[in-house]
Design a protein around this motif. Sequence first.
Motif, PDB file in Angstrom:
ATOM      1  N   MET A 103      23.696 -26.829 -38.271  1.00  0.00           N
ATOM      2  CA  MET A 103      23.895 -26.088 -36.876  1.00  0.00           C
ATOM      3  C   MET A 103      25.061 -25.472 -36.638  1.00  0.00           C
ATOM      4  SD  MET A 103      22.244 -25.495 -34.148  1.00  0.00           S
ATOM      5  CE  MET A 103      20.868 -26.419 -33.619  1.00  0.00           C
ATOM      6  N   MET A 104      26.061 -26.266 -36.915  1.00  0.00           N
ATOM      7  CA  MET A 104      27.537 -25.589 -36.706  1.00  0.00           C
ATOM      8  C   MET A 104      27.886 -24.477 -37.218  1.00  0.00           C
ATOM      9  SD  MET A 104      28.983 -27.585 -34.470  1.00  0.00           S
ATOM     10  CE  MET A 104      27.219 -27.545 -33.451  1.00  0.00           C
ATOM     11  N   ALA A 105      27.507 -24.260 -38.552  1.00  0.00           N
ATOM     12  CA  ALA A 105      27.277 -23.037 -39.309  1.00  0.00           C
ATOM     13  C   ALA A 105      26.502 -22.093 -38.872  1.00  0.00           C
ATOM     14  CB  ALA A 105      26.838 -23.284 -40.848  1.00  0.00           C
ATOM     15  N   CYS A 106      24.984 -22.340 -38.256  1.00  0.00           N
ATOM     16  CA  CYS A 106      24.538 -21.455 -37.402  1.00  0.00           C
ATOM     17  C   CYS A 106      25.165 -20.801 -36.477  1.00  0.00           C
ATOM     18  CB  CYS A 106      23.000 -21.848 -37.015  1.00  0.00           C
ATOM     19  SG  CYS A 106      21.941 -22.455 -38.394  1.00  0.00           S
ATOM     20  N   PHE A 107      25.977 -21.717 -35.596  1.00  0.00           N
ATOM     21  CA  PHE A 107      26.693 -21.125 -34.366  1.00  0.00           C
ATOM     22  C   PHE A 107      27.775 -20.360 -34.796  1.00  0.00           C
ATOM     23  CE2 PHE A 107      24.397 -23.964 -31.572  1.00  0.00           C
ATOM     24  CZ  PHE A 107      24.790 -23.425 -30.240  1.00  0.00           C
ATOM     25  N   TYR A 108      28.502 -20.778 -35.953  1.00  0.00           N
ATOM     26  CA  TYR A 108      29.782 -19.799 -36.367  1.00  0.00           C
ATOM     27  C   TYR A 108      29.038 -18.274 -36.912  1.00  0.00           C
ATOM     28  CZ  TYR A 108      34.181 -18.643 -38.104  1.00  0.00           C
ATOM     29  OH  TYR A 108      35.383 -17.684 -38.412  1.00  0.00           O
ATOM     30  N   ILE A 120      37.971 -19.609 -37.211  1.00  0.00           N
ATOM     31  CA  ILE A 120      37.238 -20.963 -37.470  1.00  0.00           C
ATOM     32  C   ILE A 120      38.174 -22.022 -36.734  1.00  0.00           C
ATOM     33  CG2 ILE A 120      38.480 -21.132 -39.578  1.00  0.00           C
ATOM     34  CD1 ILE A 120      34.830 -22.282 -38.934  1.00  0.00           C
ATOM     35  N   GLU A 121      39.335 -22.008 -37.049  1.00  0.00           N
ATOM     36  CA  GLU A 121      40.379 -22.966 -36.450  1.00  0.00           C
ATOM     37  C   GLU A 121      39.880 -23.322 -35.085  1.00  0.00           C
ATOM     38  OE1 GLU A 121      41.836 -21.256 -40.070  1.00  0.00           O
ATOM     39  OE2 GLU A 121      41.404 -20.265 -38.142  1.00  0.00           O
ATOM     40  N   ASP A 122      39.717 -22.322 -34.138  1.00  0.00           N
ATOM     41  CA  ASP A 122      39.357 -22.424 -32.680  1.00  0.00           C
ATOM     42  C   ASP A 122      38.087 -22.996 -32.383  1.00  0.00           C
ATOM     43  OD1 ASP A 122      42.006 -21.690 -31.866  1.00  0.00           O
ATOM     44  OD2 ASP A 122      41.469 -19.559 -31.358  1.00  0.00           O
ATOM     45  N   PHE A 123      37.184 -22.727 -33.465  1.00  0.00           N
ATOM     46  CA  PHE A 123      35.817 -23.111 -33.247  1.00  0.00           C
ATOM     47  C   PHE A 123      35.686 -24.584 -33.443  1.00  0.00           C
ATOM     48  CE2 PHE A 123      31.926 -24.312 -35.118  1.00  0.00           C
ATOM     49  CZ  PHE A 123      30.764 -23.635 -34.474  1.00  0.00           C
ATOM     50  N   VAL A 124      36.435 -25.038 -34.583  1.00  0.00           N
ATOM     51  CA  VAL A 124      36.314 -26.420 -34.881  1.00  0.00           C
ATOM     52  C   VAL A 124      37.188 -27.535 -33.912  1.00  0.00           C
ATOM     53  CG1 VAL A 124      35.900 -26.127 -37.490  1.00  0.00           C
ATOM     54  CG2 VAL A 124      38.188 -26.566 -36.428  1.00  0.00           C
ATOM     55  N   GLU A 133      37.514 -34.353 -39.752  1.00  0.00           N
ATOM     56  CA  GLU A 133      38.744 -33.806 -39.226  1.00  0.00           C
ATOM     57  C   GLU A 133      38.595 -32.355 -39.165  1.00  0.00           C
ATOM     58  OE1 GLU A 133      41.478 -35.328 -38.358  1.00  0.00           O
ATOM     59  OE2 GLU A 133      40.254 -37.300 -38.824  1.00  0.00           O
ATOM     60  N   PRO A 134      39.268 -31.464 -38.191  1.00  0.00           N
ATOM     61  CA  PRO A 134      38.943 -30.062 -37.905  1.00  0.00           C
ATOM     62  C   PRO A 134      39.016 -29.296 -39.434  1.00  0.00           C
ATOM     63  CG  PRO A 134      40.451 -30.846 -36.542  1.00  0.00           C
ATOM     64  CD  PRO A 134      40.327 -32.300 -37.348  1.00  0.00           C
ATOM     65  N   ARG A 135      40.123 -29.794 -40.168  1.00  0.00           N
ATOM     66  CA  ARG A 135      40.316 -28.795 -41.600  1.00  0.00           C
ATOM     67  C   ARG A 135      38.998 -29.350 -42.266  1.00  0.00           C
ATOM     68  NH1 ARG A 135      45.117 -29.257 -46.031  1.00  0.00           N
ATOM     69  NH2 ARG A 135      44.246 -27.756 -47.548  1.00  0.00           N
ATOM     70  N   GLN A 136      38.465 -30.357 -42.531  1.00  0.00           N
ATOM     71  CA  GLN A 136      37.225 -30.739 -43.364  1.00  0.00           C
ATOM     72  C   GLN A 136      36.107 -30.180 -42.661  1.00  0.00           C
ATOM     73  OE1 GLN A 136      35.752 -34.603 -42.733  1.00  0.00           O
ATOM     74  NE2 GLN A 136      35.005 -34.864 -44.989  1.00  0.00           N
ATOM     75  N   ASN A 137      36.013 -30.083 -41.504  1.00  0.00           N
ATOM     76  CA  ASN A 137      34.914 -29.461 -40.785  1.00  0.00           C
ATOM     77  C   ASN A 137      34.926 -28.171 -40.991  1.00  0.00           C
ATOM     78  OD1 ASN A 137      33.865 -31.608 -39.568  1.00  0.00           O
ATOM     79  ND2 ASN A 137      34.966 -31.559 -37.491  1.00  0.00           N
TER      80      ASN A 137
END
Length: 334
Positions: A103-108, A120-124, A133-137
């Motif tokens: 779902m997160m990939a669908c939003f991005y 992508i940094e602001d998204f996560v 973690e943000p980097r892993q996500n």
Amino acid sequence: MYATSTQKREWTYTPEKLAAMRLEINIKFRQKYESVMQPDELELFVTPEEELRMQRSIEDAALKFADKFRPHIWPSVKWTALAFFKRAFLVWVPSDTSIRMVMMACFYLAMKIDEFYITIEDFVKNMNYSVGEPRQNAERILKLEPELMKILDYNLTVHCPYRPYEGHLMDMKTRMLLLNFDLESIRRDSMRFFQNALQTDVLLLYPPSQIALAAINFGLHAQGKSDEILREFLRKLIGIEEDSWAHRDARPEDLEKLEKTVTRVNQIMREVDRNFVAVTEQERENHKSQLARIQALIPALDERRKEQWLAGGGVGLMPGELAEQPVDSDDEIN
């Protein structure tokens, strides 16, 4: 544009077709593992109906995520993301994927398609840090993106109902000057209808212009207004003059079009009313537990399948090869 779109040609179905597709992928997943499961493990399989409720849990959480997202997400981004998600799970099954991360990939991906620019940094940063973690996500979302586009067959244009809604509303203001109320008063309830519709199958069943008309009618109903307002608007839109009712045989094709449109609008409203069922916290926790149990077992099942394949002489593609790799399947509903 919708009439010639891939959305109409490839991604619009009947309710019966949707049910058949969901049953098919559910059966394929069962067949993939059934021969290597112990009797007490078979209870972990879920029905297509239970899988659909798992998807609704994620959709509900995703809409809450979208409402809190900063900067504020456009409605069309939400609609596009949910359309991608629903399409993807006509091919994938929740038990074999990281459904939340999909779902997160669908939003991005939807943000890119809708030109809602964000890194992508602001998204996560908007995601719940309790899961990864943000980097892993960020890495997982970017890894999923090409897989998602492939499963969507690169049909990435989604026609949303918001633009038709604005067009219809403007037309109503122009054509129906004798209304004794402000049409803008229906907007809040219409937006609520769209929000509820995102947690049903109407995106996969009906054209966006008709969903927009249903949202207008829902807003009118919420204000205690008569169905005749929408019917009168459609008469004017189609070009049926007031006195044509006295000559029904003069323009039968227009009258038929009017009745079909009214019938379809009512169908959409019933579909949303009947199938939008709010997800309870208890239900969400149950889905989370079910997915965690089956996904914890899958690595062991894959090992058993490989052993079974080797014992049978290693004929054909080894289980777990690229042709059937699960999609980032180490996540949970949150």
